[in-house]
Design an enzyme around this catalytic site. Structure first.
Site, mmCIF file in Angstrom:
data_model
loop_
_atom_site.group_PDB
_atom_site.id
_atom_site.type_symbol
_atom_site.label_atom_id
_atom_site.label_comp_id
_atom_site.label_asym_id
_atom_site.label_seq_id
_atom_site.Cartn_x
_atom_site.Cartn_y
_atom_site.Cartn_z
ATOM 1 N N ASP A 1 0.861 -1.180 0.000
ATOM 2 C CA ASP A 1 0.000 0.000 0.000
ATOM 3 C C ASP A 1 0.903 1.238 0.000
ATOM 4 O O ASP A 1 2.088 1.155 0.316
ATOM 5 C CB ASP A 1 -0.882 -0.034 1.249
ATOM 6 C CG ASP A 1 -1.732 1.214 1.390
ATOM 7 O OD1 ASP A 1 -2.336 1.629 0.389
ATOM 8 O OD2 ASP A 1 -1.774 1.772 2.501
ATOM 9 N N ASP B 1 -1.982 -0.718 5.975
ATOM 10 C CA ASP B 1 -2.101 -0.053 7.276
ATOM 11 C C ASP B 1 -3.167 -0.680 8.152
ATOM 12 O O ASP B 1 -3.410 -0.216 9.263
ATOM 13 C CB ASP B 1 -2.377 1.445 7.095
ATOM 14 C CG ASP B 1 -3.658 1.720 6.321
ATOM 15 O OD1 ASP B 1 -4.467 0.788 6.166
ATOM 16 O OD2 ASP B 1 -3.857 2.857 5.880
ATOM 17 N N ASP C 1 -7.166 -1.260 4.072
ATOM 18 C CA ASP C 1 -6.581 -2.396 3.358
ATOM 19 C C ASP C 1 -7.081 -3.734 3.890
ATOM 20 O O ASP C 1 -6.584 -4.779 3.478
ATOM 21 C CB ASP C 1 -5.050 -2.355 3.473
ATOM 22 C CG ASP C 1 -4.459 -1.116 2.841
ATOM 23 O OD1 ASP C 1 -4.823 -0.815 1.700
ATOM 24 O OD2 ASP C 1 -3.648 -0.437 3.497
#
Length: 681
Positions: free
Chosen positions: A337, A531, A535
């Site tokens: 991410d 995180d 996600d």
């Protein structure tokens, strides 16, 4: 220990905490040591031609001290209609005794007890780490109420209580600093080698050690939900799990052990049909039972995996289970991410672009004055930039915030606005376009209605991100993939800094999960790093989901398979390297165990294998694989994994953005800092 047991554990701990138990405190180690002492004494008597009854008595004591536990375990298993290696070893030792080979039987008992003790030590070292974590929380806390201080049990603290933490004391609960400043040693939670400065508004965790200042802390979580209790629970749960390889071995063990019994009967009976004596046939059969037993195979898997889990937890990475560690070692591609993973998750001023007639310092100081009362991340970033630059910021009056636009305030008699670019601002249009093309957020500062300049903000790349990306590329042999909700321009700009090539931008949470599924269908074992919040779907879809710094997030604990507690991306390639080392040790152990069994069985069936040599070879291999697995408990194993994961700086590569990942005209990007200049308040 469960989370609900944490307060009781803290309340019942003695005032003076005991040291973690050493090897001598483990019962299995004591029994094995006693068996070894009796064996050596018996051997010494025999070597000095002492009384044979005394030697036999010492050997029988060796049988009793070293063999009673496996005998009881074997009988218990037999009651449950199962057969395990404990019973096989006891039967073989009794058979040796019946043949008058008391020395060989005692040697078998000693080595078998030693291997069992090593296995217990491997598992208890992780349990000791859990107890050590829970023991870090203090028993008493100083509560401040109505201007008065009173001591209460730390387990009785409630959310909202205010506690005072003096120099040298441990923080009694997770909370937020209300007043004071100090340096706090967080190594017990994050593994950070140096204390961290704490000021009002910062979070502190139970069990961390206060430095030289006095802190007033408001309790945010009860003891059962404290970070230290969560860590203890996660590590304990990981220790209780079994890897797939281990589960397969245990499934096969029952059938294999039964096969060993049947084969032993055949080895005993068939040679007698061809004229071999009863004693020779029985000795050969007992030797066969010993060398064919899967003791070393059973011990090949869990010691390396449990040792690696315990080692990683000591360095700030929590791994949920042995299965997760196996999958980490099998990772073929890592997906990352952007916000909160490759970046630190907060925007920062990266460029100050004043128009003629205004200096950069003046522009930043005016903007910081207008943003002073703002709680928006962009406002905080502007104020922080002015403070870091050492600028004098004038007081502002008449602060006004327009949702989705910006702020305005009166500074020194002038009206200052900090807002998103608006149509008709031709004076700054070129500056705005340049910053947006670089993937930055542009805000325009106007004074009395006239543009004075542009501030550019961007989410800062973590200092270790580029090195971590390069290390992940070396570890897996494939390009890491960037999955982000930000637009393609911002994603490309950050990817160029991090050395990423495969960029997929404009993804909503469900799109990230779909991208992970696409990689899996292409044959990859995917580890996703996020995180732990937006996600969560992708973390759950990936083969392994890793949450960055998500220990305080309940969703991260639920969704992620591993958590990097101290928010250090460089720990991830080290963990992958450690997991691969653990897998290699498992393979080494299985090869050693299997080879020893095949060689000794063939020797016993084809030739004449002395019982003592069979015992030493087979049980020696069991001790060897146990010790081999324990190697990963050492801190040097983590350092070696870090060296394996390290390397030189990443090469500059052209960034490739997936066309399919570009956001459509009907779907907004989901990033936090975009290059569109939009300011969502």
């Amino acid at each position: 220990m469960t989370l609900t047991q944490a307060p009781q554990l803290a309340a019942s701990s003695p005032a003076r905490r005991p040291r973690l138990p050493g090897w001598g405190a483990v019962p299995e180690v004591r029994w094995a040591a006693a068996a070894l002492a009796f064996f050596l004494a018996g051997g010494l008597v025999q070597l000095l031609d002492g009384p044979q009854p005394l030697a036999w008595a010492l050997y029988l004591c060796c049988y009793g001290t070293g063999g009673w536990e496996p005998a009881w375990a074997g009988i218990t298993a037999l009651r449950e209609r199962t057969l395990d290696v404990d019973l096989l070893m006891v039967l073989a030792a009794i058979g040796a005794l019946a043949l008058g080979q008391v020395f060989d039987g005692a040697l078998l008992i000693v080595i078998f007890a030693t291997s069992g003790a090593l296995e217990t030590v491997a598992t208890r070292r992780t349990a000791d780490a859990v107890r050590g974590l829970t023991d870090l929380a203090p028993e008493q806390a100083t509560v401040l109420a109505g201007g008065q201080e009173r001591a209460v049990p730390a387990a009785d603290l409630a959310v909202g209580d205010v506690v005072v933490v003096r120099p040298g004391e441990r923080v009694p609960a997770d909370g937020t600093v209300l007043d004071g400043g100090s340096d706090v040693d967080q190594a017990s939670i994050t593994g950070e080698p140096l204390p961290v400065d704490k000021a009002p508004g910062d979070e502190v965790w139970a069990g961390t050690s206060n430095g030289t200042g006095v802190l007033t802390v408001q309790v945010d979580r009860p003891a059962a939900e404290a970070v230290i209790a969560r860590i203890a629970t996660l590590v304990e749960e990981a220790s209780a799990t079994k890897a797939r390889t281990q589960l397969f071995i245990e499934k096969v063990e029952q059938r294999y052990s039964m096969g060993v019994v049947v084969s032993t009967l055949a080895v005993f009976g068939v040679p007698q049909l061809f004229g071999e004596s009863l004693q020779e046939a029985l000795l050969r059969a007992m030797t066969f039972m010993i060398v064919a037993s899967p003791c070393a195979v059973v011990l090949s898997t869990m010691p390396p995996l449990l040792s690696a889990i315990a080692n990683a937890s000591r360095h700030g990475v929590l791994i949920r289970s042995a299965v997760v560690l196996e999958q980490l070692g099998a990772t073929t591609v890592v997906a990352l991410d952007k916000t909160g993973t490759l970046t630190d998750g907060t925007p920062a001023v990266v460029a100050v672009r004043p128009l003629p007639g205004t200096t950069g310092d003046e522009l930043l100081a005016l903007a910081a004055a207008a943003e002073g009362p703002s709680e928006h991340p962009i406002g905080r970033a502007v104020v922080t930039a002015a403070r870091v630059a050492g600028l004098s910021v004038a007081p502002a009056t008449g602060f006004r915030a327009a949702v989705g636009s910006g702020v305005a305030a009166t500074v020194g008699g002038r009206t200052v606005t900090v807002a998103a670019p608006a149509p008709g601002q031709e004076a700054v249009a070129e500056l705005v376009a340049e910053e947006q093309s670089a993937g930055r957020t542009a805000v325009v500062v106007t004074v009395d209605g006239r543009p004075a300049g542009v501030l550019a903000l961007a989410d800062r790349l973590r200092p270790e991100a580029a090195g971590a990306v390069a290390a992940l590329r070396r570890q897996t042999g494939t390009e890491p993939v960037l999955l982000t909700g930000d637009n393609a321009g911002a994603a490309r700009a950050l990817a160029a800094q991090a050395g990423l090539v495969d960029v997929r931008a404009g993804l909503l949470p469900e799109d990230k999960a779909a991208a992970v599924g696409e990689l899996q269908r292409a044959g990859h074992r995917v580890t996703l790093v996020g995180d732990g919040v937006n996600d969560a779907p992708a973390l759950a879809t990936a083969d392994v989901g890793v949450a960055m710094g998500g220990i305080g997030s309940a969703l991260a604990l639920q969704s992620a398979d591993a958590i990097v507690v101290r928010d250090d991306l460089s720990a991830l390639p080290t963990v992958l390297a450690l997991a691969r080392r653990a897998r290699r040790l498992v393979v080494q152990n299985l090869v050693v165990a299997g080879t020893v069994i095949v060689v000794l069985v063939a020797w016993d069936l084809i030739g004449t294998l002395p019982l003592a040599l069979g015992v030493a070879g087979h049980e020696g291999s069991t001790v060897l694989v146990a010790l081999n697995g324990l190697r990963l408990l050492r801190s040097s194993a983590w350092r070696a994994a870090a060296r394996e994961a390290g390397g030189g700086p990443p090469a500059q590569r052209p960034v490739r953005t997936s066309p399919a990942a570009t956001p459509s005209s009907t779907r907004p990007a989901a990033g936090t800092a975009t290059s569109q200049g939009a300011r969502s308040r």
